[in-house]
Write a protein that holds these residues in place. Sequence first.
Motif, short mmCIF file in Angstrom:
data_model
loop_
_atom_site.label_atom_id
_atom_site.label_comp_id
_atom_site.label_asym_id
_atom_site.label_seq_id
_atom_site.Cartn_x
_atom_site.Cartn_y
_atom_site.Cartn_z
N LEU A 20 0.84 -1.05 -0.12
CA LEU A 20 -0.03 -0.01 -0.16
C LEU A 20 1.07 1.14 0.04
O LEU A 20 0.70 2.22 -0.57
CB LEU A 20 -0.66 0.01 1.37
N MET A 21 1.95 1.31 0.66
CA MET A 21 3.01 2.48 0.71
C MET A 21 3.69 2.71 -0.42
O MET A 21 3.82 3.96 -0.67
CB MET A 21 3.61 2.15 2.26
N SER A 22 3.68 1.50 -0.96
CA SER A 22 4.31 1.77 -2.46
C SER A 22 3.11 2.42 -3.23
O SER A 22 4.07 3.21 -4.52
CB SER A 22 4.89 0.80 -3.14
N ASN A 23 2.42 2.85 -3.62
CA ASN A 23 1.03 3.25 -3.99
C ASN A 23 1.08 4.88 -4.10
O ASN A 23 0.56 5.31 -4.18
CB ASN A 23 -0.13 2.77 -4.06
N ILE A 24 1.33 4.64 -2.46
CA ILE A 24 1.13 6.36 -2.24
C ILE A 24 1.99 7.31 -1.55
O ILE A 24 2.22 8.59 -1.89
CB ILE A 24 0.29 6.53 -1.71
N THR B 46 12.26 10.50 5.02
CA THR B 46 13.32 10.62 4.98
C THR B 46 13.46 10.60 6.48
O THR B 46 14.45 9.63 6.95
CB THR B 46 13.62 12.09 4.38
N MET B 47 12.51 11.27 7.39
CA MET B 47 12.89 11.17 9.04
C MET B 47 12.79 9.98 9.55
O MET B 47 13.06 9.22 10.06
CB MET B 47 12.11 11.93 9.73
N VAL B 48 11.69 8.78 8.68
CA VAL B 48 11.61 8.02 9.44
C VAL B 48 12.19 6.57 8.95
O VAL B 48 12.85 6.10 9.07
CB VAL B 48 9.95 7.12 8.50
N ILE B 49 13.14 6.58 7.79
CA ILE B 49 13.89 6.43 7.03
C ILE B 49 15.49 6.27 8.24
O ILE B 49 16.26 4.89 8.67
CB ILE B 49 14.46 6.48 5.42
N LEU B 50 15.88 7.28 8.45
CA LEU B 50 17.10 7.65 9.32
C LEU B 50 16.56 6.88 10.45
O LEU B 50 16.57 6.74 11.52
CB LEU B 50 17.11 9.19 9.64
N HIS C 6 15.90 -3.08 8.51
CA HIS C 6 15.74 -3.30 7.47
C HIS C 6 14.91 -3.12 6.82
O HIS C 6 14.57 -2.62 5.67
CB HIS C 6 15.58 -5.10 6.95
N MET C 7 13.55 -2.32 8.63
CA MET C 7 12.50 -1.71 7.53
C MET C 7 12.75 -0.45 7.05
O MET C 7 12.43 -0.18 6.25
CB MET C 7 11.26 -1.40 9.02
N LEU D 17 11.96 1.35 2.97
CA LEU D 17 11.20 2.38 2.57
C LEU D 17 12.49 2.89 1.99
O LEU D 17 11.97 3.92 0.54
CB LEU D 17 11.10 3.18 3.75
N ALA D 18 13.82 3.33 1.98
CA ALA D 18 14.74 3.89 1.05
C ALA D 18 13.95 3.30 -0.58
O ALA D 18 14.75 3.96 -1.34
CB ALA D 18 16.38 3.46 1.40
N SER D 19 14.63 1.40 -0.25
CA SER D 19 14.15 1.27 -1.84
C SER D 19 13.14 1.70 -2.14
O SER D 19 12.43 1.66 -3.82
CB SER D 19 14.52 -0.69 -2.06
N LEU D 20 12.06 1.78 -1.32
CA LEU D 20 10.50 1.90 -2.18
C LEU D 20 10.87 3.08 -2.78
O LEU D 20 9.99 4.21 -4.08
CB LEU D 20 9.36 2.44 -1.05
N LEU D 21 12.40 4.11 -2.12
CA LEU D 21 11.98 5.96 -3.28
C LEU D 21 12.81 5.66 -4.18
O LEU D 21 12.33 6.27 -4.93
CB LEU D 21 12.45 6.43 -2.49
N ILE D 22 12.52 4.27 -5.37
CA ILE D 22 13.49 4.33 -6.29
C ILE D 22 12.33 3.56 -7.03
O ILE D 22 11.82 3.79 -8.41
CB ILE D 22 14.81 3.22 -6.06
N SER D 23 12.18 2.16 -6.69
CA SER D 23 10.86 1.46 -7.44
C SER D 23 10.55 0.45 -7.20
O SER D 23 10.88 -0.23 -6.08
CB SER D 23 11.80 1.05 -9.18
#
Length: 340
Positions: free
Chosen positions: A140-144, A152-156, A183-184, A188-194
């Motif tokens: 679901l997050m990958s769609n939105i 960025t703050m969540v990833i860090l 790993h989460m 999430l960082a990989s979701l930024l790419i594709s």
Amino acid sequence: MLNNSTKVMFYMTLVGGILLTISSNSWVGAWTGLEINLLSFIPIMTNNENIYTTEASMKYFLVQALASSLLLFVITTLTVIEKSQLISKLSSHGSLMAIPLLLKSGAAPLHWWFPSVMEGMSWMNCFILMTLQKIAPMILMSNIILPSLQLTMVILSSVVVGSMGGLNQVSLRKMMTYSSINHMGWLLASLLISNNLWTIYFMIYTLMTTAIILMINMSKISFINQTFTMNHDSMFKFLLFTTLLSLGGLPPFTGFFPKWIVIQYMISNNYITITAMMVVFSLITLFYYLRITYSAFLIIHTKTSWNFKLPNKNSLLNSTMIFSSIMGLLVLPIPMSIYL
């Protein structure tokens, strides 16, 4: 694990809830799939022989119910504003809708429930919580999801909490929990790419987690000091810690491959600062894996005069999982380069 027909039914509805969520084109359908998934996992968690599972299942239910209520409130509000329930129509409000999904998946700083719930479950249920239960919220997050300061703050936060939180742990369950939180951040960082990159990372993470959970469950261990005296089979002990190092992302093991791709693509998209911080804190994660491995092999290593035989440790499935999680880097780059 599949000891009766009731458990089989709950496993089927758990997977069915995930499939309903990821195949739905409206938020109401996705929310329904999340609820089916939640109500299927609660009976699987409970075990009359373990008093801690009741507390863990209650905590998990309350947190997931809170996240589901928040998601339903956001869906209802945005439906009134946008006059639509379609996922594609409401994707412009991704930052708001991602909050309950991050709470469901256990990403920092919404991770406070994750370690205590993991501590009260069996290893097989821990595996489901760390892998299967992340699929629906992440899809679901990958769609939105869109690049933003909040993301960025969540990833860090996830990378920092996952690395620092595991330093002083003696429980293997909590150590795996903080590793999952770390790993989460990478997921999430990989979701930024594709979406392709997220799929590759999650598949390899699931493979490595499966191998570790199978070995730990066979050994019936729960704490780090129990690994020091696990000398009934030196090769089994070597494979366990090698797989842990693979999960930490040490080259040339399989776990290094998805992180390598994420680093390469993030640098090419000018996410240099966040990438550097992710690499530094992942080294801290690798440090507490190395600390355990070093102690178990070199400092506290005793050999008993008798040997125990572990059941099914030479089965084809377990051997394939363990070998793939360690040596996959030799063969993965070829097909993945075509896929990407």
